[in-house]
Design an enzyme around this catalytic site. Structure first.
Site: not given
Lengths: 310, 310, 310, 310
Positions: B12, B57-58, B166, B183, B231, B257, B259
């Protein structure tokens, strides 16, 4: 032609604008989602497709970004006022501008201790973590003469684990609910409040302070109300705001009753009383939905029953 | 039969359990979303529909709620361990149990001042506001012999408004990107880390303290890294965790990322340099997506490349 | 350094590309969401931030759009193969490329009758309505030597209003569920299947036809299975696909049991038997979750337990 | 007391009800999400928490399920009318009931050929696949005297790959957009239309047929309009509906302009003209948002500017 055009508006929705302000090494951030809706003399574009009165939505987007640079963002309300005024006063066909804004809050990342291998803690003043919690909203409307400023919030989830009862209600053929003298009360608050500032000649409220304190009044009233119904709690929240903030005349709430059902553990030989600290099932749907306006006595009711976000 | 059954599991998912603990007038809350996945000798139910090995599952749902009452919830990890052990040891056909948990954090509502018309501030100890921010996650797996405990978080959104560059990247026929020396770096951190506790004979970590400090290490490393690539930032975050927390051998990140593009305002005669505090467009899609594992030297790599939440 | 880098990958995710092909007045549309993940010799960018081996994610985005023009989009698989081959063969540091694609289906708008005031029905061949229903998925992986092509779908919601039972299951201390001999069986199918095409020297499958027929086999098997458990239905669906499609060796399903509970109307003096046509409550959470792989006998099991979408 | 209560309503939202009707071996399905909002003499519950006028939201939920059994579901409108009438006429304090309904469409699973190993194709009449595409909506309001019936749809995504232009618009200091003589026009249609049936003494429309044909008129008008602006297309869609359906007096649209930007491939030496079949970037945010009402000449404008869904 047997059909005619009714209320209409157009603009660019959901312009995501982030403004960084640098004060030496200390940076500040405002993070908005801005939607523009313009209306006025727009029959031709609907009837014939003539765009001669249409300022492109792309231009309204550009204006949002340029104004963020030219005017800065002190508050959503101040920024929306600058935009709405610009569109109405600079474009002959535009009779009314409505700016809707969502703001997402950030808080500074508390830096590591003085022994950090990297840099001194107090030098890191440009790092933020999104606060989560509620989204602040604003709707600024201008028709060239007067202003309507609605501020609000959405997604503020609150819960009282006691001091809530529900009994004494109407019982009809379809009623099976058991009365409850100690239940969880939880809701996602959506609220919109109307400022009584309408005229450039008046001194405007301190928008930032007004927002922060209004949110606190709602939280306090929620926490401090011994609740016999969610409606009562709602009214206490609204009443607290109106009584505490002279700049606000009207407030409307939409509050789902986020049900927390006490689980029946008797089949497993377990008691699950509220008084002992209980286990609850937090349900998704359906949910009670309570909506109401609270007004300063004598004030006009202007906030619509439904407001979409954007 | 030309087809055969491969890896399979069932249970469940998304049992929403809220546990209130009362300590006099002071209440505590844990708010979890618990998913159970069991596997073992389950050929028959797939081949013929015989449920003779199938715990419904109950029932697994009922067990989650009953265990919240019987064992309490000290941490997601402790709760998941109790559940996983139960299913594997009590059901002959079950060879392995995997419990996945999401936890939503709440904080107390700060009460109003001593002049409150309602009740004294320090008497309100049962009111909470959902914190927002990240969701804590845990995955507990048990096969009857050893444990694998993965803790994690998702939805932790962070942003540095400077100290990110970058440049110096590969340029091919399809490269148009301009180098950037100042940035915004922003990401939604999803992280999963593996504890080296695997055996009941070992002393387990203090799960609550371990989580809180691991989160802090990630935030500090994010804030304090002068970044030449996302990274590099990711690796610093992972490395900081492994170096600071002896109980953790492996950590994996999935970091979009997010942006934030500096808007070109030159057509409007405006400069928009980062150094002066700039206006950015926060983009939705597409986004860079950086994913990596950081390991204690000599440790085995076990966290899968992809992990769904539930 | 006491920590090391483990599995890692990077790229641009969720590039939304729409390609229109014109065949005279008849237009065709492909609508994709493409995610690129590259891996290889990437230690430096993690350890030091040197990007000298890093093709920017922005470039991978540009490549997606340029390839849509240069190579067209015949199928998600063909398009992903072109992209993956390009990245691995053109970039020395890239050892492996994985392309994930979602495709959204559109159908033509059936035009109005011959008496249309506007234009003749058969002249309108450029108007589409999004089909809704399932999203088609593909994952194409290339390491310079061999291919792994996984095709799939997600969000295909199906329901049988009878021919489903559930009984004969294990009962333990926490079991309260009643057996049911006529229930609704409903699920949102997510499936991923692996083609046995791995080598450029082999003739590839007809990707479009393979997808359409695989979907049909799953739907037919769902409809035609008298079900004693969702696991049995799942296995029949997988088995039908493997037995019917020689190009497929393995298929994995993730199928929530979307519970439809027959409402107890006895308190209102109403019967609500399945045999008479009943009223059901469609629940959100929790839900059973059934996951399994079906294999051609002798085939290797390669599809991971969890697959995220992007 | 300086504050007073304004507009208020309450009820149970999002009751998910599925009704199966059996006609021999052929089953039929209706799948609704029903929200109840009641208003009337509710001052006490807000001011003092007295629930003596409050029919519990739990009871309104029970009523939805019981009515699905007692009255069946022929259409969302008929079902909502039965519910609204019940609440207003059976509860003294209730002066007005508003029922909002979403309906999700299903279609039958086409069965496999006569050679099926399982059962004959024409015996399978109880298997359905969710259609996807638009959600049908309805809002039924009753005050004890007259009815207001709003029908609608949301999430109908349409696209024309040509026959759309945009030029001749206003240009101000912030305008950079280039004119376009062959662009994609795409939108997600949300529409709400008002029936002129208001009185039990009138014969009501055939709700099912009315919905199906109104949707078709919108699709046809979208496809057949050569568009100079999205406003023009919107007006044509509304006008077509009003002119074709005598039972409808007013229709309101909210239509985002889902921008598809032609990608600039010149840096890669590629042409990307619309006339040759182009590659487009499908953008998320921001988007143009066009909203307008179209009225039968002389009809009153009653549909609010904003409508939330539930």
């Amino acid at each position: 032609m047997p059909t005619i055009l009714g209320q209409n508006q157009y603009g660019k929705a959901e312009n995501r604008v982030v403004k960084i302000t640098r004060n030496g090494a200390t940076h500040h951030i405002r993070d908005l989602n801005v939607s523009v809706a313009l209306s006025g003399d727009m029959d031709d574009v609907h009837y014939s497709g003539s765009n001669s009165h249409v300022l492109p939505t792309d231009t309204t987007k550009n204006t949002v970004y340029a104004f963020a640079k030219e005017h800065g963002i002190e508050s959503p309300e101040q920024f929306g006022i600058a935009l709405a005024r610009h569109f109405v006063t600079s474009q002959e066909p535009i009779g009314r501008a409505r700016i809707r804004i969502e703001e997402y809050a950030w808080e500074r990342i508390a830096t590591s201790d003085a022994n950090s291998r990297f840099i001194g803690a107090d030098e890191v003043r440009h790092s933020f973590v999104r606060k989560g919690q509620e989204t602040r909203t604003a709707q600024i409307t201008y028709d060239g003469e007067s202003w309507e400023i609605l501020t609000g919030l959405t997604g503020l989830t609150v819960l009282n684990s006691t001091n809530s009862e529900f009994w004494g209600y109407v019982k009809d053929r379809y009623t099976t609910l058991q009365e409850d003298y100690d239940r969880i009360l939880a809701t996602d608050v959506t609220a919109v409040w109307r400022h009584n500032w309408t005229d450039d000649a008046q001194r405007p409220p301190h928008w930032e302070k007004s927002y922060a304190q209004t949110k606190q009044h709602m939280l306090h009233a929620f926490a401090e109300t011994y609740s016999l119904s969610l409606q009562q709690t709602l009214y206490q929240m609204g009443s607290r705001v109106i009584n505490s903030r002279a700049e606000i005349d009207e407030i409307r709430f939409s509050m789902p009753n986020k049900h927390h059902f006490r689980v029946d553990l008797e089949p497993f030989g377990l008691k699950n009383d509220a008084a002992d600290g209980a286990v609850y099932y937090a349900a998704d749907r359906p949910y009670g939905l309570i909506e109401a306006t609270v007004l300063r006595d004598g004030a006009e009711q202007r906030i619509p029953v439904d407001m979409t976000n954007l």
